[in-house]
Enzyme design. Structure first.
Site, PDB file in Angstrom:
ATOM      1  N   ASP A  67       0.877  -1.264   0.063  1.00  0.00           N
ATOM      2  CA  ASP A  67       0.031   0.068  -0.074  1.00  0.00           C
ATOM      3  C   ASP A  67       0.977   1.198  -0.066  1.00  0.00           C
ATOM      4  O   ASP A  67       0.413   2.211  -0.068  1.00  0.00           O
ATOM      5  CB  ASP A  67      -1.037  -0.059   1.156  1.00  0.00           C
ATOM      6  N   SER A  68       2.275   1.014   0.069  1.00  0.00           N
ATOM      7  CA  SER A  68       3.072   2.037  -0.292  1.00  0.00           C
ATOM      8  C   SER A  68       2.984   2.679  -1.682  1.00  0.00           C
ATOM      9  O   SER A  68       3.508   3.869  -1.864  1.00  0.00           O
ATOM     10  CB  SER A  68       4.559   1.757  -0.016  1.00  0.00           C
ATOM     11  N   ASP A 106      -1.298  -6.143  -0.521  1.00  0.00           N
ATOM     12  CA  ASP A 106      -1.585  -5.469   0.778  1.00  0.00           C
ATOM     13  C   ASP A 106      -3.177  -5.331   0.924  1.00  0.00           C
ATOM     14  O   ASP A 106      -3.615  -4.839  -0.226  1.00  0.00           O
ATOM     15  CB  ASP A 106      -0.949  -3.987   0.882  1.00  0.00           C
ATOM     16  N   LYS A 136      -1.529  -9.377   2.629  1.00  0.00           N
ATOM     17  CA  LYS A 136      -0.818  -8.926   3.769  1.00  0.00           C
ATOM     18  C   LYS A 136      -1.464  -7.905   4.487  1.00  0.00           C
ATOM     19  O   LYS A 136      -2.420  -6.974   3.848  1.00  0.00           O
ATOM     20  CB  LYS A 136       0.615  -8.202   3.404  1.00  0.00           C
ATOM     21  N   GLU A 195       9.025  -4.296  10.267  1.00  0.00           N
ATOM     22  CA  GLU A 195       9.468  -3.157   9.632  1.00  0.00           C
ATOM     23  C   GLU A 195      10.180  -2.177  10.693  1.00  0.00           C
ATOM     24  O   GLU A 195       9.211  -1.885  11.790  1.00  0.00           O
ATOM     25  CB  GLU A 195       8.415  -2.484   8.989  1.00  0.00           C
TER      26      GLU A 195
HETATM   27  O1  KIV Z   1       3.540  -1.281   1.660  1.00  0.00           O
HETATM   28  C1  KIV Z   1       4.742  -1.462   1.608  1.00  0.00           C
HETATM   29  O2  KIV Z   1       5.366  -1.319   0.516  1.00  0.00           O
HETATM   30  C2  KIV Z   1       5.035  -2.459   2.625  1.00  0.00           C
HETATM   31  C3  KIV Z   1       6.729  -2.514   2.507  1.00  0.00           C
HETATM   32  C4  KIV Z   1       7.262  -1.233   3.313  1.00  0.00           C
HETATM   33  C5  KIV Z   1       7.025  -3.957   3.457  1.00  0.00           C
HETATM   34  O3  KIV Z   1       4.469  -3.036   3.400  1.00  0.00           O
END
Ligand code: KIV
Length: 279
Positions: A67-68, A106, A136, A195
């Protein structure tokens, strides 16, 4: 990995040579850690587009549609506004662009916290609409859906945590992070992202759980590593301190755009009294 990819950009599909590899399965990833030891570290990178997936796939075990993408792709201030629709669209693109890595998507903030029923509805929608292998989330639930957990500095909870500083310096907070990881492990998570925690805590978490841990900003002591691809490529001027930049791609892109613009601007047009003669 010796497979060569022929990238057919006209149809947005990777064509591995020789024949397509089988995608890594979630049980195969889980089984990398045996009796607390991971002989082959797990390699994970984020991917948000089909093209990015095509380029990363052969080198990774897991591709994470994180979700980044809220910050990286959409320029949002955090991952909090990211929606299920956004995750589903990018998840499907990454699955289309990959053959080998298992793809994890995510579940964004708000898509699972209300109840196990809501979590199941969001997770099953993601599996159906994207074809991904697992989801995730930073919270536990399990009903026949492969789940990757996430503990420590969970960016979705940044409003509660009050920033992006490393977690677990206080014993009470460290114990809570270990307890969360153990709960995720017992609930059947196949792997856990750890993290933004200090190294001694990353070691404690990795020893406390039977499934593999995948670190980001958590030292080199986890069973695997993940980075935001755009960070390690050098797409942004500012990246978190723990990120190693393996390239300076933003400089390459800026230079190419500058050269292109200069070449276009240097074109000479026919004067007003001349008619254009196609070649
Ligand atoms: O959203 C994302 O990219 C993540 C990573 C920072 C592990 O959860």
């Amino acid at each position: 990995m010796s497979t060569t990819y022929q990238l057919d950009t006209s149809i947005s599909r990777a064509h591995p040579t020789p024949a397509p590899m089988r995608r890594l399965s979630i049980p195969a990833i889980r089984q990398r850690k045996v009796d607390g030891l991971t002989a082959e570290p797990i390699v994970m990178l984020t991917a948000y587009t089909a093209r990015q997936a095509q380029l990363l796939d052969a080198h990774c075990d897991l591709l994470l549609v994180g979700d980044s993408l809220g910050q990286v792709i959409y320029g949002l201030p955090s991952s909090v506004p990211v929606t299920l629709d956004m995750m589903a669209a990018h998840g499907a693109a990454v699955v289309r662009g990959s053959w080998h890595s298992a793809v994890v998507v995510d579940l964004p903030f708000g898509a699972y916290e209300a109840s196990p029923q809501v979590a199941f509805a969001s997770a099953s929608r993601m599996l159906k609409e994207t074809g991904c292998d697992a989801i995730k989330l930073a919270f536990l639930c399990q009903r026949g859906i492969p789940v990757m957990g996430h503990v420590g500095l969970t960016p979705q909870a940044v409003n509660v945590l009050g920033g992006y500083a490393a977690r677990g310096r206080e014993r009470a907070e460290a114990d809570k992070i270990i307890a969360d990881a153990v709960a995720l492990d017992r609930a059947g998570a196949f792997a856990i992202v750890v993290e933004g925690v200090i190294e001694p805590l990353a070691i404690e978490v990795t020893r406390a759980v039977s499934c593999p841990t995948i670190g980001i900003g958590a030292s080199a002591q986890c069973d695997g590593q993940v980075l935001v691809t755009d960070d390690m490529l050098g797409m942004f001027e500012r990246v978190p301190r723990f990120v190693k930049r393996f390239e300076e791609v933003s400089e390459v892109v800026a230079r190419a755009a500058q050269n292109y613009a200069a070449e276009v601007r240097a074109r000479t047009f026919p004067g007003p009294d001349q008619t254009y003669q196609p070649k």
